[in-house]
Scaffold this motif. Structure first.
Motif, PDB file in Angstrom:
ATOM      1  N   ALA A 146       0.835  -1.203   0.000  1.00  0.00           N
ATOM      2  CA  ALA A 146       0.000   0.000   0.000  1.00  0.00           C
ATOM      3  C   ALA A 146       0.870   1.254   0.000  1.00  0.00           C
ATOM      4  O   ALA A 146       0.604   2.199  -0.760  1.00  0.00           O
ATOM      5  CB  ALA A 146      -0.930   0.002   1.211  1.00  0.00           C
ATOM      6  N   MET A 147       1.919   1.262   0.800  1.00  0.00           N
ATOM      7  CA  MET A 147       2.810   2.428   0.825  1.00  0.00           C
ATOM      8  C   MET A 147       3.581   2.555  -0.483  1.00  0.00           C
ATOM      9  O   MET A 147       3.860   3.670  -0.937  1.00  0.00           O
ATOM     10  CB  MET A 147       3.762   2.349   2.021  1.00  0.00           C
ATOM     11  CG  MET A 147       3.081   2.575   3.352  1.00  0.00           C
ATOM     12  SD  MET A 147       2.126   4.098   3.429  1.00  0.00           S
ATOM     13  CE  MET A 147       3.381   5.324   3.174  1.00  0.00           C
ATOM     14  N   VAL A 191       1.119   4.217  -2.831  1.00  0.00           N
ATOM     15  CA  VAL A 191       0.929   5.629  -2.483  1.00  0.00           C
ATOM     16  C   VAL A 191       2.141   6.445  -2.925  1.00  0.00           C
ATOM     17  O   VAL A 191       2.000   7.526  -3.519  1.00  0.00           O
ATOM     18  CB  VAL A 191       0.673   5.783  -0.965  1.00  0.00           C
ATOM     19  CG1 VAL A 191       0.803   7.232  -0.515  1.00  0.00           C
ATOM     20  CG2 VAL A 191      -0.694   5.240  -0.604  1.00  0.00           C
ATOM     21  N   ASN A 192       3.346   5.945  -2.653  1.00  0.00           N
ATOM     22  CA  ASN A 192       4.555   6.651  -3.062  1.00  0.00           C
ATOM     23  C   ASN A 192       4.658   6.730  -4.584  1.00  0.00           C
ATOM     24  O   ASN A 192       5.071   7.765  -5.130  1.00  0.00           O
ATOM     25  CB  ASN A 192       5.796   5.973  -2.482  1.00  0.00           C
ATOM     26  CG  ASN A 192       5.915   6.186  -0.996  1.00  0.00           C
ATOM     27  OD1 ASN A 192       5.366   7.125  -0.443  1.00  0.00           O
ATOM     28  ND2 ASN A 192       6.637   5.286  -0.338  1.00  0.00           N
ATOM     29  N   SER A 205       2.010   9.265  -5.889  1.00  0.00           N
ATOM     30  CA  SER A 205       2.383  10.649  -5.560  1.00  0.00           C
ATOM     31  C   SER A 205       3.603  11.091  -6.356  1.00  0.00           C
ATOM     32  O   SER A 205       3.681  12.257  -6.765  1.00  0.00           O
ATOM     33  CB  SER A 205       2.617  10.809  -4.058  1.00  0.00           C
ATOM     34  OG  SER A 205       3.741  10.058  -3.649  1.00  0.00           O
TER      35      SER A 205
END
Length: 183
Positions: free
Chosen positions: A87-88, A91-92, A95
């Protein structure tokens, strides 16, 4: 209960136990090395990371115990903690692409994409076992998978007709008798 597979070869329960064992060994070794190197005069980030490794170690133990005792609720902490890595990563990645930082996105793909994909696959394997255990507890029958595409084959055979319809001559004769009796 139908047994799925992990990596296409290993039964699902054994695969989940293997996943728990690998994570237990990794997190245990990491915690052990951190304790051995000394924990005094460290920064706050060290303690946050150390705590995260300890919680992951506890989650791996709970996963193994949950598989052995057939308690699917013990999978949830492991799933929630482990799904954080993919998930991270997403997201990274989003973004970085949103703010047009292509160098950062390429760096993420080079260094974190494969671990994130492997972790996501492990999460899907554990979740598959969770769903199978839930269906089994609810009393649903999961048909066994077979080789060569022969799973879920339905054979039907129409029953033999019990009474054949009357022949034409029999029907005409019966009709004539009915008409003669009526008049």
């Amino acid at each position: 209960m139908s047994e799925g597979t992990c990596l296409g070869v290993v039964p699902l329960k054994a695969g989940v136990l293997g996943i728990a064992a690998v994570q237990f060994l990794y997190e245990g070794a990491t915690v052990g090395m951190r304790v051995h190197s000394g924990m005094e005069s460290r920064q706050m980030g060290f303690y946050v990371e150390f705590t995260f490794h300890c919680v992951n170690l506890l989650a791996a133990i709970m996963l193994a115990v949950g598989v052995c005792t057939k308690t699917r609720q013990m999978f949830i902490p492991w799933l929630l903690l482990t799904v954080l890595l993919p998930a991270m990563f997403m997201v990274n990645m989003v973004s970085s692409l949103l703010f047009l930082q292509f160098h950062a996105a390429a760096d993420l793909i080079l260094h974190q994409a494969i671990p994130a994909l492997i972790t996501f696959y492990f999460c899907s394997v554990v979740y598959t076992l969770y769903i199978e255990m839930e269906l089994n507890a609810a009393g649903f029958f999961i048909p066994p998978e077979t080789l060569y595409g022969t799973s879920n084959v339905v054979f039907s055979r129409e029953p033999e007709p019990l009474d054949l319809p009357p022949s034409y001559t029999t029907a005409v004769t019966a009709h004539k008798e009915h008409i003669e009796n009526f008049v």
